[in-house]
Design a protein around this motif. Structure first.
Motif, PDB file in Angstrom:
ATOM      1  N   SER A  53      -2.408  -4.445   0.110  1.00  0.00           N
ATOM      2  CA  SER A  53      -1.653  -3.381   0.790  1.00  0.00           C
ATOM      3  C   SER A  53      -0.366  -3.975   1.322  1.00  0.00           C
ATOM      4  O   SER A  53      -0.401  -4.981   2.043  1.00  0.00           O
ATOM      5  N   VAL A  54       0.745  -3.360   1.003  1.00  0.00           N
ATOM      6  CA  VAL A  54       2.064  -3.907   1.329  1.00  0.00           C
ATOM      7  C   VAL A  54       2.876  -2.862   2.097  1.00  0.00           C
ATOM      8  O   VAL A  54       2.770  -1.663   1.839  1.00  0.00           O
ATOM      9  N   GLY A  55       3.680  -3.345   3.054  1.00  0.00           N
ATOM     10  CA  GLY A  55       4.666  -2.498   3.706  1.00  0.00           C
ATOM     11  C   GLY A  55       4.165  -1.713   4.908  1.00  0.00           C
ATOM     12  O   GLY A  55       4.865  -0.817   5.388  1.00  0.00           O
ATOM     13  N   ILE A  56       2.998  -2.029   5.417  1.00  0.00           N
ATOM     14  CA  ILE A  56       2.389  -1.196   6.463  1.00  0.00           C
ATOM     15  C   ILE A  56       3.276  -1.111   7.704  1.00  0.00           C
ATOM     16  O   ILE A  56       3.467  -0.033   8.269  1.00  0.00           O
ATOM     17  N   PHE A  57       3.819  -2.239   8.145  1.00  0.00           N
ATOM     18  CA  PHE A  57       4.656  -2.247   9.352  1.00  0.00           C
ATOM     19  C   PHE A  57       6.083  -2.696   9.015  1.00  0.00           C
ATOM     20  O   PHE A  57       6.663  -3.508   9.722  1.00  0.00           O
ATOM     21  N   SER A  58       6.629  -2.131   7.960  1.00  0.00           N
ATOM     22  CA  SER A  58       7.917  -2.617   7.435  1.00  0.00           C
ATOM     23  C   SER A  58       9.076  -1.662   7.649  1.00  0.00           C
ATOM     24  O   SER A  58      10.163  -1.881   7.101  1.00  0.00           O
ATOM     25  N   TRP A  59       8.898  -0.609   8.423  1.00  0.00           N
ATOM     26  CA  TRP A  59       9.957   0.398   8.540  1.00  0.00           C
ATOM     27  C   TRP A  59      11.277  -0.233   8.995  1.00  0.00           C
ATOM     28  O   TRP A  59      12.338   0.014   8.409  1.00  0.00           O
ATOM     29  N   ALA A  60      11.228  -1.063  10.033  1.00  0.00           N
ATOM     30  CA  ALA A  60      12.470  -1.649  10.558  1.00  0.00           C
ATOM     31  C   ALA A  60      13.146  -2.556   9.535  1.00  0.00           C
ATOM     32  O   ALA A  60      14.373  -2.732   9.565  1.00  0.00           O
TER      33      ALA A  60
END
Length: 681
Positions: A53-60
């Motif tokens: 799983s990639v990008g879960i907490f990547s919004w910033a």
């Protein structure tokens, strides 16, 4: 969840549809320099990882400013993983808004019941009902879906992350407006709402919708039905948000399955997951062990319940831990063998993928002491060697993929609304623990070596010879009729104290307890008898009760007394009853007996149904048996619950995993798991 959608998730990188079990973790490459990424892929291949799983907490990182996007790093990560034969469960990255968004729009931040704002600095600092947050979040989802729609690494979409973990209850003005809209849809008229909420009490009658608020901090106990409806609304608000993201993803990538990770574990009760299950293409769950005397029983219970929520179909274990976590008061490392046993126990209960939080242990941040597949010490470690060994085991168990849970002889009903309502304030006792009571029954069945499924009220109850419904507090009229029909037609129902007491509006069923179940059980109770903390009563079958007692009067000649109180104010009166009805029965247990007391009682409760252990005698109480079945065979999972060696004489089947003794029968070493394949009947 459809099998074809799960097949896409678990198929090989070249589209090979040969069944296999998924294996992997949350992967957070943005925490590490570029030179680490290729090393990660090499180690993933060594461990047998198939999905991350990639990008879960990547919004910033993805959107560093309102009109700026940075996908170059994620493009490279996606390409590297695909080249390594690893599929990506790509998160929508909406779990935690970036600082620029909360600075520009602090009105998206949640508000507590006491009026405090939950500020940035942690995670999930957003209101489920905020139209501003939804606008920005769906823009991100649409942009990501458009960019990666055709990427060959993409095998699934991961909506947000652990929805409601920190923000399930928001009492803001946005929530108040949305709550009123939800109530209008539920009740249509104020008269209907006033009736449901019993607003004649304490001068609470509403004459305008705008007068209604969430149950914020009040001078006394808030209206109980208002509290229950706010719980329902809060779960629905998150479900509606889940739908909003899902609909964007399905519009742009209709062939890519969508999921989100539930948290069926411990005290996580704010989200009505059975109600959410149909909104996604396959059920996913996160689970972490809480050390204690029932720690692995609780793991089994939660995995079993996840299977019940998934309707017995395969599901995805999105997160668990290789060893210690970081958020408990004392974070105990797992013992040798626990990593494999915990993982395979989830597979036994229907998981077709086993994943961890996380791949590489963080060097900074709040979870830097949380274990991972690659620990701080690196690949030259016992933990990473255990990770590689588990990958090999999962390859061996590839034939299990796609098989479904085989129904057990016993079902334990777990009902979210009864959980919510039974533990509200202003009740006979504040000591009642709904989930613990259900877990005690489950542990007692494990102690007897009897298979049980944990199911919801949406399940086909006729699948079970015995149905146990502990503290089934909320019983609408339709459910009462269904339980009566079940028993009349040959099922054997068992229920407990504080069951059948209220309807769906939290209104008492009048005429005596246990209310909606009174006639079915053939008993009548005039007044509850909760016990003070530490107080106990003795029963004449040598068991001990705590928490609760009832002054039972038998009202039907078909009702037998199985045990009576020997001590306490109800000495000499019934404590456990059973009424014959049709070709079945309905039993009532009026006190909390705990695992030990229930183990003794269950032998008598199971006898009319002819239910007993399927395990060889030496293994009963020491080994947990679960069964999955499909075209590839009937798979028996045998899990050693102890720290001793347990023989399994007489069990036939091909041994896929595990050791055998001199006679060829399986043998379980301490904390070991064996898997046998038998031909499909």
């Amino acid at each position: 969840m459809t099998s074809t959608r799960l097949t896409r998730l678990l198929s090989g990188p070249d589209g090979d549809s040969t069944p296999r079990l998924g294996y992997g973790a949350d992967y957070n490459p943005e925490q590490w320099p570029r030179e680490v990424w290729e090393e990660d892929v090499r180690l993933m291949r060594e461990a047998g990882v198939t999905v991350v799983s990639v990008g879960i907490f990547s919004w910033a990182r993805i959107q560093p400013a309102p009109d700026a996007w940075d996908f170059a790093w994620l493009d490279e990560v996606m390409d590297l993983l695909h080249q390594g034969g690893i599929g990506v469960d790509l998160a929508t990255a909406t779990a935690s808004p970036p600082p620029w968004l909360t600075t520009a729009h602090p009105e998206i931040l949640p508000v507590t019941a006491t009026g405090e704002t939950l500020w940035p600095g942690g995670r999930q600092h957003w209101r489920p009902t905020s139209p501003v947050f939804r606008e920005y979040a769906l823009r991100l989802v649409r942009t990501m879906a458009g960019r990666y729609a055709g990427h060959p690494a993409l095998v699934a979409w991961h909506v947000s992350n652990e929805l409601g973990c920190h923000n399930v209850y928001d009492y803001s003005d946005d929530a108040a407006r949305a709550f009123r809209d939800w109530l209008r849809a539920r009740y249509t008229t104020l008269d209907a709402l006033n009736h449901a909420w019993g607003t004649a009490f304490w001068s609470q009658r509403y004459s305008d919708w705008e007068q209604i608020l969430p149950p914020r901090l009040a001078a006394s106990y808030p209206n109980p039905t208002q509290q229950l409806d706010f719980k329902r609304f809060s779960s629905d608000a998150l479900k509606e948000y889940l739908r909003a993201e899902r609909d964007v993803l399905r519009e742009i990538t209709p062939d890519v399955p969508v999921t989100t990770n539930f948290m069926v574990m411990g005290g996580t009760k704010g989200m009505n997951y059975p109600d959410w299950a149909d909104e996604i293409d396959f059920v996913s769950n996160d689970h972490y062990v809480h050390p204690g005397p029932q720690d692995r029983d609780e793991l089994s219970f939660s995995a079993n319940l996840t299977s019940g929520i998934a309707g017995g179909r395969p599901w995805f274990l999105m997160e668990h831990s290789t060893s210690a976590v970081n958020w408990q008061p004392v974070n105990v490392a797992k013992r040798p063998g626990d990593l494999a046993r915990d993982s395979l126990l989830h597979v036994a209960h229907g998981a077709d993928a086993v994943c961890f939080f996380q791949w590489r242990q963080s060097a900074a941040g709040a979870e830097k002491y949380h274990s991972a597949m690659v620990p701080h010490v690196g690949e030259d470690s016992d933990l990473f060697r255990a990770v590689v060994a588990l990958g090999d085991t999962l390859k061996t168990l590839a034939p299990v993929a796609g098989s479904e849970r085989e129904a057990a002889p016993v079902g334990i009903v777990f009902d979210w609304e009864s959980w919510w309502a039974s533990e509200q304030d202003s009740h006979p006792t504040s000591l009642l623990d709904y989930r613990q009571e259900a877990l005690d029954w489950y542990s007692a069945l494990l102690a007897l070596g009897v298979r049980a499924d944990v199911v919801t009220t949406r399940t086909d109850l006729d699948r079970y010879q015995v149905l146990i419904a502990p503290v089934l507090h909320v019983v609408p009229a339709d459910l009462a009729k269904e339980l009566a029909r079940y028993a009349e037609n040959g099922g054997h129902l068992v229920t407990t104290y504080f069951s059948g007491i209220v309807d769906e509006n939290d209104h008492i069923w009048l005429g005596g307890y246990p209310g909606a179940l009174r006639d079915l059980l053939g008993i009548r109770i005039e007044e509850f008898g909760p016990l003070l903390a530490g107080d106990t009563v003795e029963l004449d079958d040598a068991t001990t009760g705590s928490l609760w007692t009832d002054r039972i009067t038998v009202t039907d000649p078909e009702t037998d007394v199985l045990a009576a109180y020997r001590t306490g104010v109800h000495a000499g009166r019934p404590a456990v009853t059973r009424r014959s009805t049709g070709s079945g029965s309905a039993a009532y247990v009026s006190t909390r007996l705990g695992t030990e007391g229930l183990t003794a009682l269950l032998l008598r409760l199971l006898a009319p149904a002819g239910v007993e252990s399927e395990l060889p005698a030496p293994a009963r109480g020491l080994v947990e048996l679960t069964v999955r079945g499909g075209p590839g065979g009937r798979f028996l999972f045998l899990v050693n619950r102890t720290d001793r060696t347990v023989p399994l004489p007489g069990l036939a089947g091909e041994v896929l995993v595990g050791a055998t003794g001199a006679d060829g029968s399986p043998v379980l070493h301490p904390r070991d798991v064996a898997v046998l394949r038998q031909p499909t009947a």
